[in-house]
Design a protein around this motif. Structure first.
Motif: not given
Length: 554
Positions: A98-108, A128-129, A150-163
């Motif tokens: 799972r990748i958790n991605a967020e943005a605050d667009f804050a000034d440096l 998938s975007e 990936p399964v995409v929901v607000p704030g997350y992308m996730s993959w269920r895999v078998v290697i």
């Protein structure tokens, strides 16, 4: 891009993916079965890329893990990450990534100061975007796409895999920022490896075109090559007609145009590539002052101090274009002549000469505030920088007892830069068939040199005063600023010989660099910004000054 050793960008920290003084990604965290992988090592083959090598945390009741995780990251026109999971075990492994991605667009500056807001982006999921928008500015957004369905929901992308055993699984993720009201049509294209990436190709082309370094010492060769690579990542390409890049002051907080810092860096890089200097000069000429504005401290002919493009840029100092520096303007003129010496094409030099003349006019009309022949500074409002030389911290200019200098302040090194600028413009005048002007400028330079020696030299101490204060009293601290007077050539030979001995004393020479302020001075603090710390560029300028006066000191 700033992250921790696992490659994660964690909320509530100064980490993030930044573009134009804005944090476009404030959270970027990888989890395997909900757990943080354990960091093994970080490999940085290039300054724009890194490989984070991790392993899955052992499951409860098991002594070890069989999953090795590699995060290969590139920072080019976006954040590009390839995640590879190798199953080194003898059984198939089922895992949820799972990748958790967020943005605050804050000034440096808000991020740097620990004042960044909680994530407030508007989140949209389209197939998938994952699209994150700045709710306060519709021109700012970041699009996150990935391979591997990936399964995409607000704030997350996730993959269920078998290697399968002894095999690997891979996914690629791109965070692509946009800065216009219309979203870029560029979408993720997989398969681009580090060695074949656009950034790597550009770097290879730049290295091929620039000066090649060879040394009998392999370590020295690697240092020089890595230095050139790092320098390449400070190049900023914008809409310049010539297509030349300019030099940013430094990452992460100063990844932008700084008059003084960019000019000095470009000067030092002349043996490598003269186009870096020309690109920097062209950008500064395009932003050169034309009006009088006390808020930004803009004045006709004045060279920019700092360019900012973040959401709070108008609240920082005087605005997005801030001009509160006293030394960038003469350095601009001096660098133009140096670039000509190093083979800059005549057409570009001629195109930049009007900007150099405007800079000299600023020195006469605005830099010399009281008509005494020296350039001084005093901020125009309470929002500007108190000190406007290279030691621009509020307490950077003080006397031997540690008392702060009262403005207007006329720094010793700035008079040297003006001296060098006059000689530089004289050289250009002579080169381009204006011998009468060359003679006039050289006469002005010699007059300045003599008056400087009389006003700044402290015969009972053996060094130049760091400045004259508002009452024209010498500010008598022993500082590295005096070494810049060797670099510019304004120091008289008899003064230089004594000054070099003072600079080589134990209270100035640490053995690994020159102190900014002597240990014997009242304000000395080796942990301070400018009152005793060692700055590599400052020491380099001192060494260049020693060479100019043909002094070699062990």
């Amino acid at each position: 891009c700033l992250s921790d050793r696992t490659g994660d960008i964690n909320p509530g920290t100064t980490q993030g993916f930044f573009l134009r003084d804005t944090r476009f990604v404030s959270t970027w965290r990888l989890r395997l079965d909900g757990q943080l992988p354990l960091a093994l090592t970080v490999l940085t083959s290039e300054a724009f890329a890194a490989r984070f090598v991790l392993r899955q945390a052992p499951r409860p009741g098991t002594p070890d893990s069989t999953l090795l995780v590699t995060r290969e990251r590139q920072v080019t026109d976006g954040l590009h990450e390839t995640i590879t999971i190798d199953n080194v075990g003898r059984e198939a492994a089922a895992v949820t990534l799972r990748i958790n991605a967020e943005a605050d667009f804050a000034d440096l500056f808000a991020v740097k100061g620990g004042r960044s807001p909680a994530s407030t982006s508007t989140v949209t999921v389209a197939g998938s975007e994952l699209l994150l928008r700045d709710p306060t500015d519709s021109t700012r957004a970041v699009s996150i796409t990935a391979s591997g369905q990936p399964v995409v929901v607000p704030g997350y992308m996730s993959w269920r895999v078998v290697i399968p055993p002894r095999e690997s699984w891979q996914a690629e993720i791109v965070a692509h920022p946009t800065l216009t009201s219309e979203r870029s049509q560029e979408r993720f294209h997989g398969g681009e490896r580090l060695e074949s990436s656009a950034r790597a190709r550009k770097l290879k082309a730049w290295r091929t075109a620039g000066t090649a370094f060879e040394s009998g010492d392999p370590l020295m060769t690697r240092v020089l090559q890595r230095s050139a690579s790092d320098l390449s990542t400070l190049q900023v390409y914008d809409d310049a007609p010539s297509g030349r890049p300019y030099i940013a002051a430094g990452a992460p907080w100063f990844m932008t145009l700084f008059g003084r810092d960019s000019l000095i860096t470009a000067w030092m890089a002349l043996p490598l590539d003269v186009d870096l200097a020309l690109g920097t000069l062209e950008k500064l000429a395009r932003t050169q002052g034309t009006n009088i504005d006390p808020i930004t401290e803009e004045q006709p002919g004045r060279i920019l101090h700092e360019l900012r493009r973040g959401p709070a840029s108008t609240e920082v100092l005087g605005g997005s274009h801030y001009y509160g520096t006293v030394d960038a303007t003469p350095l601009f003129v001096a660098l133009l002549a140096q670039s000509s010496r190093w083979g800059a094409d005549e057409q570009t030099v001629r195109q930049l000469m009007p900007a150099a003349d405007a800079a000299l006019s600023w020195i006469n009309d605005f830099g010399d505030r009281d008509g005494d022949g020296f350039v001084e500074y005093e901020r125009a409002t309470d929002r500007g920088l108190v000190n406007q030389g290279w030691k621009d911290s509020f307490d950077g200019i003080n006397d031997a007892a540690g008392r702060l200098a009262m403005p207007p302040v006329a720094l010793c090194e700035v008079q040297g830069y003006v001296y060098a600028a006059l000689l530089a413009r004289a050289e250009l005048a002579e080169t381009y068939d204006d011998p009468a002007r060359a003679e006039t400028l050289r006469s002005r330079a010699e007059d300045l040199r003599n008056r400087f020696a009389e006003a700044y030299w402290l015969p009972d101490k053996g060094w130049y005063a760091v400045a004259l204060d508002g009452a024209k009293r010498p500010v008598d601290a022993l500082t590295s600023n005096a070494a810049h007077c060797l670099w510019s050539g304004i120091a008289l030979d008899e003064h230089a010989a004594v000054l070099i001995e003072r600079l080589a004393g134990d209270d100035m020479d640490t053995g690994h660099g020159l102190r900014t302020l002597a240990a014997s001075m009242g304000a000395y603090n080796p942990m301070s910004y400018h009152n005793g710390s060692v700055w590599p560029h400052d020491t380099s300028i001192a060494v260049a000054g020693l060479l100019l006066y043909r002094h070699l000191h062990g």
